[in-house]
Write a protein that holds these residues in place. Structure first.
Motif, PDB file in Angstrom:
ATOM      1  N   ASN A 232      -7.394   6.335  -0.232  1.00 42.53           N
ATOM      2  CA  ASN A 232      -7.874   5.459  -1.740  1.00 42.53           C
ATOM      3  C   ASN A 232      -8.156   5.577  -2.531  1.00 42.53           C
ATOM      4  O   ASN A 232      -8.125   5.092  -3.826  1.00 42.53           O
ATOM      5  CB  ASN A 232      -9.743   5.479  -1.375  1.00 42.53           C
ATOM      6  N   ASN A 233      -6.195   5.319  -2.428  1.00 46.00           N
ATOM      7  CA  ASN A 233      -5.015   5.176  -3.704  1.00 46.00           C
ATOM      8  C   ASN A 233      -5.633   6.889  -4.899  1.00 46.00           C
ATOM      9  O   ASN A 233      -5.887   6.619  -5.986  1.00 46.00           O
ATOM     10  CB  ASN A 233      -5.199   3.796  -4.899  1.00 46.00           C
TER      11      ASN A 233
ATOM     12  N   ALA B  68       0.526  -1.174   0.036  1.00 44.91           N
ATOM     13  CA  ALA B  68      -0.301  -0.189   0.271  1.00 44.91           C
ATOM     14  C   ALA B  68       0.884   1.091  -0.212  1.00 44.91           C
ATOM     15  O   ALA B  68       0.679   2.170  -0.288  1.00 44.91           O
ATOM     16  CB  ALA B  68      -0.968   0.099   1.181  1.00 44.91           C
ATOM     17  N   SER B  69       1.762   1.508   0.447  1.00 42.14           N
ATOM     18  CA  SER B  69       2.617   2.407   0.499  1.00 42.14           C
ATOM     19  C   SER B  69       3.870   2.813  -0.915  1.00 42.14           C
ATOM     20  O   SER B  69       3.786   4.167  -0.683  1.00 42.14           O
ATOM     21  CB  SER B  69       3.801   2.425   1.946  1.00 42.14           C
ATOM     22  N   THR B  70       3.685   1.533  -1.003  1.00 44.45           N
ATOM     23  CA  THR B  70       4.694   1.922  -2.804  1.00 44.45           C
ATOM     24  C   THR B  70       3.743   2.005  -3.475  1.00 44.45           C
ATOM     25  O   THR B  70       4.121   2.808  -4.493  1.00 44.45           O
ATOM     26  CB  THR B  70       5.279   0.165  -3.180  1.00 44.45           C
ATOM     27  N   ALA B  71       2.116   1.337  -3.808  1.00 49.88           N
ATOM     28  CA  ALA B  71       1.155   2.010  -4.121  1.00 49.88           C
ATOM     29  C   ALA B  71       1.129   3.815  -4.318  1.00 49.88           C
ATOM     30  O   ALA B  71       0.755   4.479  -4.686  1.00 49.88           O
ATOM     31  CB  ALA B  71       0.027   1.652  -4.295  1.00 49.88           C
TER      32      ALA B  71
ATOM     33  N   ASP C  46      -6.542   5.679   8.087  1.00 47.65           N
ATOM     34  CA  ASP C  46      -6.792   6.469   6.449  1.00 47.65           C
ATOM     35  C   ASP C  46      -6.079   6.069   5.349  1.00 47.65           C
ATOM     36  O   ASP C  46      -6.576   6.991   4.668  1.00 47.65           O
ATOM     37  CB  ASP C  46      -8.581   7.233   7.311  1.00 47.65           C
ATOM     38  N   GLY C  47      -4.850   6.122   5.516  1.00 45.50           N
ATOM     39  CA  GLY C  47      -4.375   6.343   4.318  1.00 45.50           C
ATOM     40  C   GLY C  47      -2.395   6.647   4.353  1.00 45.50           C
ATOM     41  O   GLY C  47      -1.982   6.403   5.732  1.00 45.50           O
ATOM     42  N   PHE C  48      -2.475   7.390   3.555  1.00 40.73           N
ATOM     43  CA  PHE C  48      -0.813   7.511   3.485  1.00 40.73           C
ATOM     44  C   PHE C  48      -0.541   8.950   3.423  1.00 40.73           C
ATOM     45  O   PHE C  48      -1.597  10.511   2.825  1.00 40.73           O
ATOM     46  CB  PHE C  48       0.348   7.504   2.971  1.00 40.73           C
ATOM     47  N   VAL C  49       0.902   9.748   4.420  1.00 44.13           N
ATOM     48  CA  VAL C  49       0.764  11.515   3.772  1.00 44.13           C
ATOM     49  C   VAL C  49       2.235  10.956   3.260  1.00 44.13           C
ATOM     50  O   VAL C  49       3.144  10.361   4.273  1.00 44.13           O
ATOM     51  CB  VAL C  49       0.991  12.595   5.435  1.00 44.13           C
ATOM     52  N   VAL C  50       2.576  11.796   1.748  1.00 45.37           N
ATOM     53  CA  VAL C  50       3.697  11.677   1.313  1.00 45.37           C
ATOM     54  C   VAL C  50       4.191  12.806   1.521  1.00 45.37           C
ATOM     55  O   VAL C  50       3.688  13.631   0.732  1.00 45.37           O
ATOM     56  CB  VAL C  50       3.445  10.466  -0.379  1.00 45.37           C
ATOM     57  N   PHE C  51       5.848  13.131   1.733  1.00 44.65           N
ATOM     58  CA  PHE C  51       6.204  13.596   1.829  1.00 44.65           C
ATOM     59  C   PHE C  51       7.503  13.523   0.644  1.00 44.65           C
ATOM     60  O   PHE C  51       7.767  12.830   0.754  1.00 44.65           O
ATOM     61  CB  PHE C  51       7.312  14.049   2.830  1.00 44.65           C
TER      62      PHE C  51
ATOM     63  N   ARG D 193       4.698   9.270  -7.914  1.00 45.51           N
ATOM     64  CA  ARG D 193       5.674   9.579  -9.252  1.00 45.51           C
ATOM     65  C   ARG D 193       4.965   9.859  -9.856  1.00 45.51           C
ATOM     66  O   ARG D 193       4.978  11.123 -10.680  1.00 45.51           O
ATOM     67  CB  ARG D 193       6.215   8.693  -8.617  1.00 45.51           C
ATOM     68  N   ASP D 194       3.720   9.201 -10.418  1.00 48.35           N
ATOM     69  CA  ASP D 194       3.292   9.006 -11.233  1.00 48.35           C
ATOM     70  C   ASP D 194       2.574  10.658 -11.891  1.00 48.35           C
ATOM     71  O   ASP D 194       2.556  10.455 -13.230  1.00 48.35           O
ATOM     72  CB  ASP D 194       2.238   7.599 -11.702  1.00 48.35           C
TER      73      ASP D 194
END
Length: 126
Positions: A109-110, A4-7, A76-81, A13-14
């Motif tokens: 939710n992606n 999930a974190s890789t996604a 409920d998800g991720f924070v991406v820095f 990035r995309d």
């Protein structure tokens, strides 16, 4: 790193790649309904076309060189820095490089729900 974190990292990035290429249609596919973004000197923006219009007077184009991506797990998800440096071209045709930036993304939710941006572009102008 789990699947999930890789996604979440791949999603960010995309999205950044699509934005750099000004493929707004593709970039839009990564966004949740209600997506909000803030950039230095702006209030909240909710559409990619508003962002592009706002940036037009600031630079012709910008590229991001990523130094690192860090992921925080949320209930409920991720924070991406994402942080690194910016390079590009000012409206007058002069180039710039090595300008620091940090992007903070909320991913649920992606889909990207929020983007907050900090950078030193204003310092480079002075």
């Amino acid at each position: 790193m789990n699947v999930a974190s890789t996604a979440a990292e791949s999603l960010v990035r995309d999205y950044l790649q699509a934005m750099e290429q000004r493929d707004l249609e593709k970039a839009q596919t990564f966004l949740a309904n209600g997506f909000v973004m803030t950039f230095p000197g702006t209030g909240e923006m909710t559409s990619l076309s508003t962002l592009v219009d706002w940036s037009r007077s600031r630079y012709r184009y910008v590229r991001k060189t990523l130094a690192a991506v860090n992921i925080a797990h949320e209930p409920d998800g991720f924070v991406v820095f994402v942080h690194g440096s910016l390079s590009g071209e000012w409206p007058d045709g002069n180039t710039f490089s090595d300008i620091r930036f940090i992007d903070r993304f909320e991913v649920r939710n992606n889909r990207l729900e929020r983007q907050d941006v900090w950078n030193d572009l204003a310092n480079a102008l002075s």
